[in-house]
Design a protein around this motif. Structure first.
Motif, mmCIF file in Angstrom:
data_model
loop_
_atom_site.group_PDB
_atom_site.id
_atom_site.type_symbol
_atom_site.label_atom_id
_atom_site.label_comp_id
_atom_site.label_asym_id
_atom_site.label_seq_id
_atom_site.Cartn_x
_atom_site.Cartn_y
_atom_site.Cartn_z
ATOM 1 N N ASP A 503 5.328 -5.670 0.180
ATOM 2 C CA ASP A 503 3.890 -5.746 0.719
ATOM 3 C C ASP A 503 2.701 -4.897 0.198
ATOM 4 N N ASN A 504 3.368 -3.558 -0.097
ATOM 5 C CA ASN A 504 2.299 -2.643 -0.473
ATOM 6 C C ASN A 504 2.226 -2.449 -2.132
ATOM 7 N N GLY A 505 2.968 -3.101 -2.875
ATOM 8 C CA GLY A 505 2.781 -3.146 -4.311
ATOM 9 C C GLY A 505 3.786 -2.082 -4.831
ATOM 10 N N TRP A 506 4.674 -1.420 -4.277
ATOM 11 C CA TRP A 506 5.445 -0.386 -4.633
ATOM 12 C C TRP A 506 6.593 -1.051 -5.435
ATOM 13 N N ASN A 507 6.986 -0.112 -6.499
ATOM 14 C CA ASN A 507 8.433 -0.375 -7.157
ATOM 15 C C ASN A 507 9.389 0.359 -6.335
ATOM 16 N N ILE A 508 10.469 -0.432 -5.790
ATOM 17 C CA ILE A 508 11.399 0.309 -4.964
ATOM 18 C C ILE A 508 12.163 1.471 -5.519
ATOM 19 N N GLU A 509 12.267 1.341 -6.820
ATOM 20 C CA GLU A 509 13.019 2.497 -7.312
ATOM 21 C C GLU A 509 12.049 3.982 -7.387
ATOM 22 N N LEU A 541 3.553 5.161 5.431
ATOM 23 C CA LEU A 541 3.883 6.304 4.533
ATOM 24 C C LEU A 541 3.596 5.869 2.994
ATOM 25 N N LEU A 542 3.754 4.437 2.611
ATOM 26 C CA LEU A 542 3.503 3.913 1.325
ATOM 27 C C LEU A 542 2.138 4.140 1.022
ATOM 28 N N ARG A 543 1.310 3.480 1.758
ATOM 29 C CA ARG A 543 -0.072 3.311 1.878
ATOM 30 C C ARG A 543 -0.878 4.523 1.653
ATOM 31 N N ARG A 544 -0.395 5.579 2.298
ATOM 32 C CA ARG A 544 -1.081 7.094 2.233
ATOM 33 C C ARG A 544 -0.673 7.685 1.097
ATOM 34 N N GLU A 545 0.499 7.415 0.739
ATOM 35 C CA GLU A 545 0.885 8.033 -0.604
ATOM 36 C C GLU A 545 0.050 7.314 -1.899
ATOM 37 N N LEU A 546 -0.115 5.927 -1.771
ATOM 38 C CA LEU A 546 -0.930 5.279 -2.668
ATOM 39 C C LEU A 546 -2.432 5.905 -2.719
ATOM 40 N N LEU A 547 -2.805 6.079 -1.524
ATOM 41 C CA LEU A 547 -4.364 6.700 -1.612
ATOM 42 C C LEU A 547 -4.320 8.123 -2.239
ATOM 43 N N ALA A 548 -3.581 8.796 -1.911
ATOM 44 C CA ALA A 548 -3.417 10.246 -2.745
ATOM 45 C C ALA A 548 -3.174 10.177 -3.900
ATOM 46 N N ASN A 549 -2.373 8.979 -4.740
ATOM 47 C CA ASN A 549 -2.509 9.167 -6.016
ATOM 48 C C ASN A 549 -3.310 8.010 -6.865
ATOM 49 N N ASP A 550 -4.308 7.912 -6.045
ATOM 50 C CA ASP A 550 -5.261 7.019 -6.785
ATOM 51 C C ASP A 550 -4.730 5.588 -6.880
ATOM 52 N N GLY A 551 -3.863 5.154 -6.228
ATOM 53 C CA GLY A 551 -3.426 3.739 -6.085
ATOM 54 C C GLY A 551 -2.328 3.405 -7.069
ATOM 55 N N ASN A 552 -1.820 4.729 -7.529
ATOM 56 C CA ASN A 552 -0.497 4.278 -8.388
ATOM 57 C C ASN A 552 0.601 4.687 -7.638
ATOM 58 N N ASP A 553 1.857 3.950 -7.753
ATOM 59 C CA ASP A 553 3.048 4.198 -7.156
ATOM 60 C C ASP A 553 3.995 5.169 -8.011
#
Length: 586
Positions: A503-509, A541-553
């Motif tokens: 849902d949030n565009g993350w690679n599960i790994e 958690l995943l959304r805020r981490e994306l925000l902190a990393n400029d949208g990169n997972d």
């Protein structure tokens, strides 16, 4: 002395008239000739029966007495006579002697008020109304015109009675009236009644004539329109009609449904396709033909595959899954849904709805969910009458149409949230749907034909047992308890992390999180029996981490400290989580 009585059918003779009478009944001939031979007067009495009377009760107790002026015996045995009537009489002690009626006749005294102004005014009013009536009803005015103008009152009254063809009861009532004024009042009422009846008949005939003319005009215009469209290559109506006929003929419909479709198609052909009714009938036929009347794809039930599907899509809940597998085993043996309807009851987020979808996957059937929250109108299940504007089928029929099969899995979600008001009781309709003995002939108000719902597997879900006892009696209640902490960790590890990652565009790994970190979220940031809030917190958690990393997972390990740092950032949109955080801080 007894008087001879001659019964007459549909004829009431008034006094003061000279009447020609033709008789061919042997009994009537004997009565007339006997009275003439003895030089006695004869009473002309109306009869109640159609055939020659056999009892004194078959004769009215009022008649007209008169002298026999002439008797002419004809070669065929019939008699032509002339009788001059003198007075109205009341009959009593009537007896049948040798087939001839005889009785006592008492003269009815009639007040002679024929010269009074009221009597003359009544006669003039009757004359005027009859002239008006002649314009709306077929009355032989040429024959009674001279009688109306010149003849005395007895002839006038008799002519009007015969022209209007009044009932014998009314004519006898007029004959027995004690004055000419009262006779004319009764007669005026009947003339006015005939006039009103004639107006109503004329209005009805005019309306029918107008409708026939309008229908003929519409038919001619429609034919011209078809000819024009044919010349221009735009005869779409004919193409639509031909296409509808082919659809009906090729459809695999039950006999009663086929009869209904042909009847409605015949009606559609008889009216203009441009009319509102034509459009309604076409929509009805489209709905009728789109229903899966005979579509029942049979897929063998594999219990091993069903168990694998339930275990793969849901962790834990072994008692619940065993009961579901038992139900599927019965279906495999009987070939149809048998037994009680399953109803999953549990708190929000424990997986009731997803469990229903897993059952559909395990059976290889189509799946449809109907949310019942807030429904208070019976028509949601039974549909609307097709005569209403905006009418449509009920939600059950709509679900079957979308599935294009008559044996899907239909989930009745939140069955405990149904309402009830002045528009109807939807629960009563639902009782019929859930009863295997009744739903074989379920009738939707819009379709107006029976549909077999016995092949459908209905499953209900509820948050509580806040339902009527009748509804609970139709279902088998299966309680789904809340998950333990270990179950929640396993569900998060096997299902939730992959779902929130997608849902949030993350690679599960790139998501590294320990079981202790997940337990930390469960203990300090959620308070529920299900896992819905746990999924929300993981997504946060995943959304805020994306925000902190400029949208990169990038690969990130979510430690307990990092979880606290990310979830401590609360905004007004997440006020519901502040309670969990404050509890942790304390």
């Amino acid at each position: 002395m007894k008087n001879y009585i001659l019964p007459l059918r549909d004829l009431v003779v008034h006094p003061g008239l000279t009447m020609p009478i033709y008789l061919d009944n042997p009994t009537s001939v004997d009565c007339l000739t006997t009275a003439s031979n003895f030089g006695q007067k004869i009473v002309l009495a109306p009869q109640k029966s159609w055939v020659y009377p056999t009892l004194p009760e078959d004769i009215y107790d009022v008649g007209t007495i008169g002298e026999i002026v002439q008797v002419l015996n004809l070669p065929d045995g019939s008699v032509h006579s002339i009788v001059r009537t003198t007075d109205a009489v009341r009959l009593s002690d009537v007896k049948l002697v040798d087939g001839i009626f005889m009785g006592d006749a008492t003269k009815i005294d009639i007040l002679d008020d024929s010269e009074f102004e009221q009597t003359i005014a009544l006669r003039d009013k009757i004359t005027e109304n009859i002239r008006n009536l002649a314009g709306t009803k077929k009355i032989k005015m040429d024959k009674i015109y001279n009688v109306i103008r010149n003849y005395p009152l007895p002839a006038f009254i008799d002519s009007v009675i015969q022209s209007l063809n009044l009932d014998t009861d009314i004519a006898v009532k007029i004959l027995s009236a004690p004055s000419w004024r009262e006779k004319l009042i009764i007669l005026l009422e009947q003339v006015n009644l005939n006039a009103e009846t004639a107006k109503i008949e004329e209005n009805i005939n005019r309306r029918i004539h107008q409708q026939m003319e309008s229908g003929r005009r519409d038919a001619i215009l429609q034919e011209k329109l078809r000819a024009i469209q044919h010349e221009m290559g735009e005869d779409n109506d004919e193409a639509d009609t031909a296409g509808m006929r082919k659809r009906i003929e090729s459809a695999c419909l039950p006999p009663d449904v086929m009869d209904k479709a042909k009847s409605e198609f015949k009606r559609m052909r008889a009216i203009s396709p441009m009319s509102q009714e034509g459009g309604l009938i076409k929509n009805y036929l489209d709905e009728l033909l789109s229903m899966p009347w005979q579509t029942t794809p049979q897929q063998p039930i594999d219990l091993a595959r069903a168990r694998e599907t339930l275990d793969a899509e849901h962790s834990g809940m072994q008692p619940v899954k065993e009961r579901i597998l038992e139900h599927i085993a019965v279906m495999k043996k009987t070939g149809a849904p048998r037994g009680s309807i399953l109803c999953f009851v549990g708190a929000p987020g424990v997986g009731k709805t997803s469990l229903c979808k897993s059952i559909a996957n395990a059976l290889g059937r189509k799946y449809q969910r109907i949310s019942l929250g807030g429904i208070s109108d019976e028509s949601h299940f039974r549909g609307h009458r097709k005569t209403y504007i905006g009418a449509q089928t009920g939600r059950i029929m709509d679900a079957l149409k979308r599935c294009k099969t008559n044996n899907p899995v239909i989930v009745l979600d939140e069955i405990d949230k149904m309402g009830r008001d002045w528009r109807g009781d939807p629960e009563s309709a639902l009782l019929e749907i859930l009863d295997p003995e009744q739903n074989k002939t379920f009738r939707d108000h819009y379709l107006e034909v029976d549909f077999d719902l016995s092949h459908v597997l209905f499953i209900a879900t509820a948050n509580s047992l806040n339902m009527s006892s009748a509804l609970k009696d139709r279902m088998e209640i299966i309680n789904i308890p809340g998950y333990s902490e270990d179950d929640k960790v396993q569900i998060a590890r096997e299902h939730l992390l992959k779902r929130v990652a997608d849902d949030n565009g993350w690679n599960i790994e790139n998501i590294i999180i320990s079981d202790d970190a997940i337990r930390h979220i469960i203990r300090n940031y959620t308070s529920e029996q299900g896992v819905r809030n746990l999924q929300r917190e993981l997504a946060t958690l995943l959304r805020r981490e994306l925000l902190a990393n400029d949208g990169n997972d990038i690969a990130t390990e979510f430690t307990i400290q990092k979880i606290d740092d990310l979830l401590s950032i609360r905004d007004c949109g997440e006020s519901g989580h502040k309670i969990g955080f404050s509890m942790r801080a304390q």
